[in-house]
Design an enzyme around this catalytic site. Structure first.
Site: not given
Ligand code: ADP
Length: 540
Positions: A182, A328, A438, A443
């Site tokens: 990654t 993944e 935030k 959010w």
């Protein structure tokens, strides 16, 4: 009771033998680094794969050992993609756009034994060769002649050591076949090791008609680099289905891509939004100039596809298929397909659905979990961390016991993405956990703001980032690239957003940039923007 079924291992040679038997004459075209086209066929490719696999074994490659690649998308890369695993080895694609320190770390961490490298990428190799473990380095030369450095060998000479009709090794489906890291926006990159079984199942599941839906009539072009998570499985799936394959080489600018797509009649291409943004602009500038194949589909993912892009390609008769995935996950996790009842919806509502990341792919299980670890209902409203499970999802990172917190005790992988799932099963990625803004305990989704900004006719690109704020903890900042010739102002963009978002979501400021910095895989590099504008709101 035991079943009476044959236990045929799901390995890449199963796919290779099929394409060799049924589709030997089907074309595989690649653009050479010098711009010319190399025309080959699946039959020739598989002969070369047999030869290379045999040569690698003769060169002493042992089961499970890594063969690294440092190459663009072309036929030689394709040979190694299949040849290293067919020899019982593991193909480990290195990303030439990474920093030399990162490449040194990755090659060492993976313990890469051999390397196959494009001649044109030797300068990249030079940056980390002394810090990498390669026992032998093979150079792919597109032009004959020219001396090689004394530490390098000719790739063609390696291949010539093998027999074209060498049988494939008997492999277990659980053996490692490939490897990818990654890009690791924080900390060291983490490696994922793919099995033969995962590759075969991934090719099957992405071939389903409501998934990417490859067929033997398709002309498939991975613009997504082969070093970016298995080119999203395109080479494997094209082989499985006997589709024509077009590999675009190193030239990935809009005009080069469009010309190649026209010349080869590409029907199915894949890449990140930033690549297609350029292509869409080129199409808009010269409507009708490029005679693309009717029914062309573009699989776009890697970061969120703005709804404006889906509409934009529709104007040219090109269908965008939005997909979500991760290194993944081999990588496809979800693909958009409309449920039959969507046929009754009006055009506008359909666009809203099409901008979602689609339905969980076959064999992929999903769940949403809140901060307290409680599972959330699929109501399309509540969002939580997305967790996934499946036979093509990694169960661990390679040699990284310290990264075990990415996996739950009950066997799910934490994606690090915040999402909603609708009752119908459509996934919407709200943000990456670390990209959410935030603000005052609430959010704000940077992705939704970006999508809305990119729907404004004067905006070419927009990235929204969280900037430390003395009062609200964080507040959104919009970084905007205007379209050439457009002169939109911040107050106009604010008004544009105010029509669809609550006031407290609106970015406190808009900055206009020449370009948005990109990661090595073409995504917006938000970390760089956050750093650059860290003190913009007087904190941080
Ligand atoms: P990285 O970008 O970290 O190198 P990946 O290529 O594996 O690694 O990227 C996976 C991540 O990219 C996902 O977790 C998600 O945040 C983002 N992503 C991928 N596809 C999409 C999409 N269609 N919409 C929104 N985000 C996406």
């Amino acid at each position: 009771m035991r079943s009476t079924m044959m236990e045929v291992p799901l390995t890449l040679p199963l796919i290779l033998e099929r394409v060799e038997r049924l589709f030997a004459d089907v074309a595989v075209t690649s653009r050479r680094p010098d711009g010319g086209l190399e025309r080959s066929s699946w039959g020739q490719v598989v002969r070369r794969v047999r030869q290379l696999a045999d040569a690698l074994r003769r060169a002493g490659l042992r089961r499970g050992e890594r063969v690294a690649t440092l190459m663009w998308n072309h036929a030689r890369h394709l040979e190694v993609y299949f040849g290293a695993p067919a020899a019982g080895g593991v193909v480990h694609t290195l990303n030439p756009r990474l920093h030399a320190d990162e490449l040194a770390y990755i090659a060492t961490h993976a313990d890469d034994r051999f390397l196959v490298v494009d001649e044109g990428l030797l300068p990249v190799l030079e940056g980390f060769r002394h810090r990498a473990p390669f026992a032998r380095i093979f150079v792919v030369r597109w032009q004959a002649g020219g001396a090689l450095p004394d530490w390098a060998e000719d790739y063609e000479a390696l291949v010539a050591e093998g027999a074209e009709d060498a049988p494939f090794a008997e492999l277990d489906e659980r053996e490692a076949a490939g490897m990818c890291y990654t890009s690791g926006t924080t900390g060291h990159p983490k490696g994922v090791v793919y099995s033969h079984r995962a590759y075969v199942l991934h090719a099957l599941m992405t071939s389903l008609p409501d998934s990417i839906g490859y067929t033997m009539r398709d002309v498939v072009m991975p613009v997504v680099p082969m070093f970016h998570v298995n080119a999203w499985g395109m080479p494997h799936a094209a082989a499985l289905n006997g589709a024509r394959l077009v590999l675009p080489g190193p030239r990935l600018d809009a005009l080069s891509l469009l010309e190649l797509m026209v010349e080869e009649g590409v029907t199915l291409a894949a890449g990140v939004p930033t690549v297609w943004l350029g292509v869409l602009q080129a199409l808009d500038e010269a409507p009708g100039r490029f005679r693309l194949a009717p029914g062309l589909r573009l699989v776009i993912g890697g970061s969120a596809v703005p709804e404006a892009m889906i509409r934009g390609f529709d104007r040219h008769g090109i269908t965008v298929v939005h997909a979500w995935g991760m290194t993944e996950m081999t990588p496809i996790g979800s693909v958009f397909a409309p449920r039959p009842e969507f046929d009754r919806l009006d055009q506008e509502t359909r666009y809203a659905w099409r901008a979602s990341q689609g339905l969980p792919a076959a064999l992929v299980q999903m769940r949403l979990v809140d901060d307290d670890g409680r599972e959330l209902p699929w109501d399309g409203v509540r969002f939580g961390e997305l967790q996934v499970r499946g036979p093509c999802v990694t169960a661990a990172y390679h040699a990284r016991p310290d990264a075990a917190e990415a996996f739950t005790d009950d066997g799910w992988f934490r994606t690090g993405d915040v999402a909603t799932l609708s009752p119908e099963g459509y996934l919407r990625i709200v943000d990456r956990v670390k990209d959410l803004v935030k603000s005052g305990g609430e959010w704000i989704s940077s992705v939704e703001l970006e999508n809305a900004l990119m729907a404004h006719p004067a905006v070419a690109e927009a990235a929204v980032v969280a900037i430390p704020h003395p009062k609200w903890d964080e507040r959104p900042l919009a970084c905007v690239v205007r379209r050439p010739g457009a002169a939109v102002r911040a107050d106009e963009l604010r008004a544009h957003l105010a029509a669809r978002f609550p006031k407290w979501w609106l970015p406190d400021d808009f900055v206009f940039l020449e370009e948005i910095p990109r990661t090595s895989t073409g995504k917006f590099l938000k970390r760089a923007l956050r750093e650059r504008f860290r003190h913009h709101y007087g904190a941080g």
